[in-house]
Design a protein around this motif. Structure first.
Motif, PDB file in Angstrom:
ATOM      1  N   MET C 181       6.117  30.891  26.970  1.00  0.00           N
ATOM      2  CA  MET C 181       5.407  30.012  27.887  1.00  0.00           C
ATOM      3  C   MET C 181       5.332  30.531  29.274  1.00  0.00           C
ATOM      4  N   HIS C 182       6.303  31.411  29.858  1.00  0.00           N
ATOM      5  CA  HIS C 182       6.176  31.931  31.029  1.00  0.00           C
ATOM      6  C   HIS C 182       5.600  33.378  30.975  1.00  0.00           C
ATOM      7  N   GLY C 183       5.031  33.674  29.749  1.00  0.00           N
ATOM      8  CA  GLY C 183       4.405  34.934  29.614  1.00  0.00           C
ATOM      9  C   GLY C 183       5.292  36.324  29.459  1.00  0.00           C
ATOM     10  N   ALA C 184       6.586  36.036  29.202  1.00  0.00           N
ATOM     11  CA  ALA C 184       7.476  37.270  29.173  1.00  0.00           C
ATOM     12  C   ALA C 184       7.164  37.832  27.703  1.00  0.00           C
ATOM     13  N   ARG C 185       7.478  38.861  27.553  1.00  0.00           N
ATOM     14  CA  ARG C 185       7.865  39.707  26.226  1.00  0.00           C
ATOM     15  C   ARG C 185       9.143  39.269  25.771  1.00  0.00           C
ATOM     16  N   VAL C 186       9.130  39.179  24.330  1.00  0.00           N
ATOM     17  CA  VAL C 186      10.333  38.906  23.966  1.00  0.00           C
ATOM     18  C   VAL C 186      10.937  39.525  22.656  1.00  0.00           C
ATOM     19  N   ILE C 187      11.973  40.135  22.890  1.00  0.00           N
ATOM     20  CA  ILE C 187      12.480  40.948  21.612  1.00  0.00           C
ATOM     21  C   ILE C 187      13.787  39.889  21.105  1.00  0.00           C
ATOM     22  N   ILE C 188      13.563  39.791  19.751  1.00  0.00           N
ATOM     23  CA  ILE C 188      14.648  38.917  19.066  1.00  0.00           C
ATOM     24  C   ILE C 188      15.594  39.590  17.965  1.00  0.00           C
ATOM     25  N   THR C 189      16.611  39.274  17.715  1.00  0.00           N
ATOM     26  CA  THR C 189      17.316  39.897  16.552  1.00  0.00           C
ATOM     27  C   THR C 189      17.677  38.798  15.570  1.00  0.00           C
ATOM     28  N   SER C 190      17.925  39.238  14.375  1.00  0.00           N
ATOM     29  CA  SER C 190      18.343  38.214  13.337  1.00  0.00           C
ATOM     30  C   SER C 190      18.873  39.069  12.318  1.00  0.00           C
ATOM     31  N   SER C 191      19.743  38.570  11.393  1.00  0.00           N
ATOM     32  CA  SER C 191      20.105  39.427  10.150  1.00  0.00           C
ATOM     33  C   SER C 191      19.240  39.028   9.201  1.00  0.00           C
ATOM     34  N   SER C 192      18.142  38.359   9.235  1.00  0.00           N
ATOM     35  CA  SER C 192      17.221  37.625   8.221  1.00  0.00           C
ATOM     36  C   SER C 192      15.856  38.173   8.462  1.00  0.00           C
ATOM     37  N   ASP C 193      15.115  38.816   7.747  1.00  0.00           N
ATOM     38  CA  ASP C 193      13.939  39.486   7.818  1.00  0.00           C
ATOM     39  C   ASP C 193      12.913  37.927   7.930  1.00  0.00           C
ATOM     40  N   GLU C 194      13.405  37.306   7.111  1.00  0.00           N
ATOM     41  CA  GLU C 194      12.452  35.976   6.903  1.00  0.00           C
ATOM     42  C   GLU C 194      12.573  35.221   8.031  1.00  0.00           C
ATOM     43  N   LYS C 195      13.854  35.200   8.715  1.00  0.00           N
ATOM     44  CA  LYS C 195      13.855  34.402  10.135  1.00  0.00           C
ATOM     45  C   LYS C 195      13.055  35.051  11.208  1.00  0.00           C
ATOM     46  N   THR C 212      20.278  45.779   9.392  1.00  0.00           N
ATOM     47  CA  THR C 212      19.708  46.938   9.297  1.00  0.00           C
ATOM     48  C   THR C 212      19.919  48.118  10.362  1.00  0.00           C
ATOM     49  N   THR C 213      19.863  47.394  11.488  1.00  0.00           N
ATOM     50  CA  THR C 213      19.961  48.202  12.793  1.00  0.00           C
ATOM     51  C   THR C 213      21.404  47.527  13.608  1.00  0.00           C
ATOM     52  N   PRO C 214      22.401  48.010  13.198  1.00  0.00           N
ATOM     53  CA  PRO C 214      23.520  47.835  14.051  1.00  0.00           C
ATOM     54  C   PRO C 214      23.759  47.973  15.382  1.00  0.00           C
ATOM     55  N   ASP C 215      23.123  49.268  15.699  1.00  0.00           N
ATOM     56  CA  ASP C 215      23.050  49.542  16.908  1.00  0.00           C
ATOM     57  C   ASP C 215      21.718  48.920  17.826  1.00  0.00           C
ATOM     58  N   TRP C 216      21.731  47.716  17.743  1.00  0.00           N
ATOM     59  CA  TRP C 216      20.436  47.330  18.208  1.00  0.00           C
ATOM     60  C   TRP C 216      20.256  47.245  19.685  1.00  0.00           C
ATOM     61  N   GLU C 217      21.211  47.556  20.563  1.00  0.00           N
ATOM     62  CA  GLU C 217      21.031  47.762  21.900  1.00  0.00           C
ATOM     63  C   GLU C 217      20.222  49.106  22.201  1.00  0.00           C
ATOM     64  N   GLY C 239      31.412  39.150  19.770  1.00  0.00           N
ATOM     65  CA  GLY C 239      30.716  40.339  18.900  1.00  0.00           C
ATOM     66  C   GLY C 239      29.646  40.860  19.359  1.00  0.00           C
ATOM     67  N   THR C 240      28.805  40.161  20.385  1.00  0.00           N
ATOM     68  CA  THR C 240      27.777  40.720  20.932  1.00  0.00           C
ATOM     69  C   THR C 240      27.652  41.044  22.461  1.00  0.00           C
ATOM     70  N   PHE C 241      28.346  40.656  23.243  1.00  0.00           N
ATOM     71  CA  PHE C 241      28.409  40.557  24.628  1.00  0.00           C
ATOM     72  C   PHE C 241      28.212  41.825  25.200  1.00  0.00           C
ATOM     73  N   THR C 242      29.109  42.933  24.723  1.00  0.00           N
ATOM     74  CA  THR C 242      28.999  44.166  25.321  1.00  0.00           C
ATOM     75  C   THR C 242      27.682  44.788  24.969  1.00  0.00           C
ATOM     76  N   LYS C 243      27.092  44.746  23.645  1.00  0.00           N
ATOM     77  CA  LYS C 243      25.883  45.026  23.323  1.00  0.00           C
ATOM     78  C   LYS C 243      24.853  44.589  24.326  1.00  0.00           C
ATOM     79  N   SER C 244      25.192  43.292  24.500  1.00  0.00           N
ATOM     80  CA  SER C 244      23.975  42.685  25.399  1.00  0.00           C
ATOM     81  C   SER C 244      23.998  43.240  26.833  1.00  0.00           C
ATOM     82  N   LEU C 245      25.179  43.491  27.230  1.00  0.00           N
ATOM     83  CA  LEU C 245      25.148  43.942  28.727  1.00  0.00           C
ATOM     84  C   LEU C 245      24.796  45.100  28.704  1.00  0.00           C
ATOM     85  N   ARG C 246      24.962  45.987  27.678  1.00  0.00           N
ATOM     86  CA  ARG C 246      24.292  47.435  27.627  1.00  0.00           C
ATOM     87  C   ARG C 246      22.820  47.536  27.561  1.00  0.00           C
TER      88      ARG C 246
END
Lengths: 335, 335, 335, 335
Positions: C181-195, C212-217, C239-246
């Motif tokens: 809605m605010h025009g940003a670019r979005v990267i999203i993760t999931s464990s499911s290709d369908e989602k 399939t991409t565990p080093d997602w950061e 489980g995700t905080f450190t990767k998010s930070l990086r």
């Protein structure tokens, strides 16, 4: 109980001291025994109609302090004996300025504090610092909060900045105290060398007599090594606004607070653009700002500058004294 | 000219005092005759490799002050004789943190200040306040700017706030001075009652000996009437982070500045959420922050706290003294 | 009236559907006929005790929408028939997070919305957008406001930014809608290709399957041309905080919102410092934020993502479905 | 090479097309083969002297785009063939507005872009989005960056807000695109129904013909259900400022950008105070703002609105067309 009422908006002559029934606190209200009130330029405008139409008769004055003598049903924030001041707007607790907030202003849309007792919402009073007398605390709600919102809440004044203050009325003396409290350098103007000397005693760094230095905005530039000031608390209005604007540095802030010399000014838009000035209206403030200010006042044991205290019976004389412009700081009425 | 070089990242033992050719200022560079430098915890980490790999041999130390003795072609900002300090990052003038900024850090990616002469970009030095000696001015670039960015640029500290400081090293003593300059209340911790007494003399309002009060975050709550503090300058790292976080008020700020006790901490995320804490990394600061700090230091005639000055010949001893942790304020090397 | 109560904090098994007396609106309260409620991860934690001790028996769930059927004395903001949702915190209207606000949370300290009727303060409900069904509106109070506060109120997301979202639960699907809605670019993760495919249909620009991409950061860095993202809505926790930070850019923001994978994380402080990250706790939000969000939702005719609607009689099944993690968006209970 | 020069500040008649020596890039400069330029209202003022005295003869125009054909010594940021635009201010890279920045403005204090070649600092150009032609990219430096700074950098426009735009010139059409990009509701005015229809096609939500609705500020209140707008991009100046101010909501922002109808306005200070308006000057912007805008334009594949492209030989005609006010969006000169 005794109270003053404005019966017409024709000036302080229309103030009448009368007997009114003592108010009873409704649910979630507290009853306050008012012990002192103070005057602001706005109260002069309410009295003579320049502030717009008020409901009449009106108990005037936004500012007052006293002690709680009774609690309405359901009150949880206060107990009898608590020392409090009313908030200028009964309807602005926190967050941004609400719509139609002026409908909740004491001594304007609503009856004010020039009475022996008032009943206020438990959300519409704040505790006053314990080192202050009621006379001192009564100076805070309008002038104190206005100066605090301008320089601290919005301006975020810091010790690398220079602040320009115009004159030595209530808002400017509070602004002087708050600016120095945050380490800023202060330049202050007045038409009186005696008042400038008093401002210096309160911490002002640079003094300009605008009578002998009518191009004071140029003197400001000289004193700041051509940088200009970071913030101005603009209480003057039409007669000073353009000079204030021209006195600010790139991205400098002009807090428009009042209009002692009138409210319509020619504004040179090019001067706003070229320095990317921020001209911001300041309309007193919220309860949260009042509470933050009180924390600082308590920590620093700051004493508001009270020029003179009039007894309740001489309230009209207090109005006339405020009109004379001869005061330095605040004019108070004891009750 | 003489300079020290780190020949390996094995600690201060690897410091060698050698003779190097005097640098020549390139276009837009100035040549600075370094008169004093100061040490930061980061320099210990550079020396023993905990800060990551540096190019070797490396002239160490980010912080130094001196006078300009020659100008490269095209320099317009300076003249010979100007008293200046280098900026920690040669590549951060103003605005947000640039990418890859650490590639421009003195005494890390680039050769630093522990030398008789350095050539720096004319954009990479700032004028030092005239009331400071070179020894005093040499304390500013890293510890001073870090404390300023944390509390003032980002934290916008004000007089209604309480600030928590951990220990009495370089950053904390600057933070104490800047917090008091802005009217805030300061709570400070130390393991030494003597250091706490010195902090009190500098203006600290509340003192906690963390050796005798290991649950100091609870004492902070007691001292703030259960409100918590508004800001913490977190220099401790792993050993203190969680306590610091738990000491803050709703929307309180934890400025993560250093990690004297290690850089990996268990973080209770729930404590971040429940009080909506803001945990912010502070990486020294930009030249614009340095200049703003200097304006405040000049206005207040602030004197940085210099614990001890070592002569150039005893630079390794200065390192060892800094490692001992016995200092209060800053350790300086005169050149 | 019918309501569910948690009789113990041992999981959804402790939910009992019982008959309770219909509440009566007290002064300044409204009576709401609840028409739908929704589930959040927090409700699972309340049910099994991970969220701390709640008073028992407790009517659970913070989120619900319905219509006003009666007014207590003195109510001025509402009329019978108005369509409203309750606010998560009954005690946070505007401005900064109040102290002790969790004492006013629905379905935690206070009885919640999983009942046919609730009586709430007139200050504790907001009008719902007219294009939304009750089922859709019931998703807003916790997940919607959390995402809004993170990205808009605090993050001030803009169209030059990239936002990273983790998974496709309630908060993340709202965050996706608000970021776009605010025009940003979005990267999203999931464990499911369908989602991920469904996220793409909602506007996500880049998809990462973290199985399939565990080093997602690192993939985030690749996708941002090594810049990193400007904001992360961190719902994962330990489980995700450190990767998010990086994954964040210099001065990037990590909004800590939840902890699906646990609430205690090893935090590399050096990664916070080096990129000057801002790690900010987000604790749902105020009524003012809810109202701002609703204006945007109404303007854009945004439809919250409702995964599945359970009938009132199957509330325990709704809990179990939420626990399974199989949902995309929000799980709703119709009443 | 060919270039136009203003030989006097007497209007476009004073434009002379002459032959000048091709500039050589100095150290840290790039040589740009200019492929297109665009006109702004400011260029008309430079031409006729209303913008103040410029050094004569002057190559006019701030805005231009082209490709790099040669590099001065030491250039690291660019390579030959890069497609770039110049920045309006050569001396504002990032952070707050520098002092004396107007001394670094292209086509004002410095020679501008209406030439086949210009040599600019490597810090004074930005890469242009790859989906834009040179004609499109030439519209960005002044009007685009001004609109971006106003609404995004300073205004932080969001999807719960309403934005008021005045007319359909260059700044307003960019502001329309940026406001919609961030999800805001847009009200736009024009004297032409045809232009309003084009604005609607670009996404405007509400249209006001100020010729048929001269009290357009009242219509704005009606359209916002008496709330007022959150932001105005004030390009009109004296003729519109007071109405714009009166159209804003509490704490609403008036971005003062230009003065097509004059630069001195009567300002009702009371209207600034009562709604606590923020009136902010916007003076184009920094290189960092330009780069942020370009990221958003690239992500959204936004096309600037080019009204008409004139060949280099008809530059004076382009000036006269811009003076006519008949354009919608930007007037471009191809080189």
């Amino acid at each position: 109980m005794k109270a003053y009422q404005l019966t017409a908006q024709t000036g302080p002559e229309a103030l009448a001291c009368i007997e009114l029934p003592q108010p009873q606190p409704q649910p979630h209200q507290v009853l306050v025994r008012v012990r002192a009130t103070s005057l602001n330029y706005r109260d002069l405008m309410v009295a003579d109609g320049r502030y717009g139409r008020s409901p009449l008769p009106l108990v005037p004055l936004s500012d007052g302090a006293g002690e709680i003598t009774a609690l309405g049903e359901g009150v949880t924030r206060w107990k009898v004996g608590d020392r409090v001041a009313g908030t200028f707007f009964q309807g602005w607790q926190a967050g941004p300025l609400p719509r139609e907030v002026s409908d909740t202003a004491l001594g304007g849309a609503l009856n004010g504090m020039l009475a022996e007792f008032v009943a206020l919402s438990e959300e519409g009073v704040v505790a006053i610092p314990s080192h202050l007398s009621f006379e001192e605390a009564a100076t805070l709600p309008c002038a104190g909060v206005t100066a605090w919102q301008a320089l601290v809440t919005r301006g975020k004044v810091s010790a690398d900045e220079t602040v320009l203050l115009l004159g030595t009325g209530g808002v400017s003396t509070f602004a002087l105290q708050f600016a120095k409290m945050h380490g800023a350098r202060v330049i202050i103007t007045s038409s009186s060398d005696e008042k400038l000397a008093r401002a210096k005693a309160l911490g002002a760094d640079e003094l300009i007599n605008y009578r002998t230095t009518p191009d004071w905005e140029k003197e400001v530039f000289r004193l700041t090594n051509k940088a200009g000031v970071d913030q101005v608390v603009e209480v003057g209005g039409a007669g000073t606004f353009t000079k204030s604007l021209r006195a600010v540095a790139p991205e400098g802030q002009v807090h428009v607070v009042g209009g002692v010399t009138g409210f319509t000014s020619d504004v040179p838009l090019i001067d706003i653009i070229g320095r990317m000035a921020v001209v911001r209206g300041i309309y007193v403030g919220s309860r949260a700002m009042f509470e933050a200010m009180n924390r600082a006042i308590a920590l620093h044991q700051t004493k508001p500058v009270v020029d003179r205290v009039f007894p309740f019976a001489q309230a009209p004389a207090a109005y006339r004294y405020q009109m004379s412009g001869g005061h330095f700081g605040k004019v108070v009425i004891s009750i």
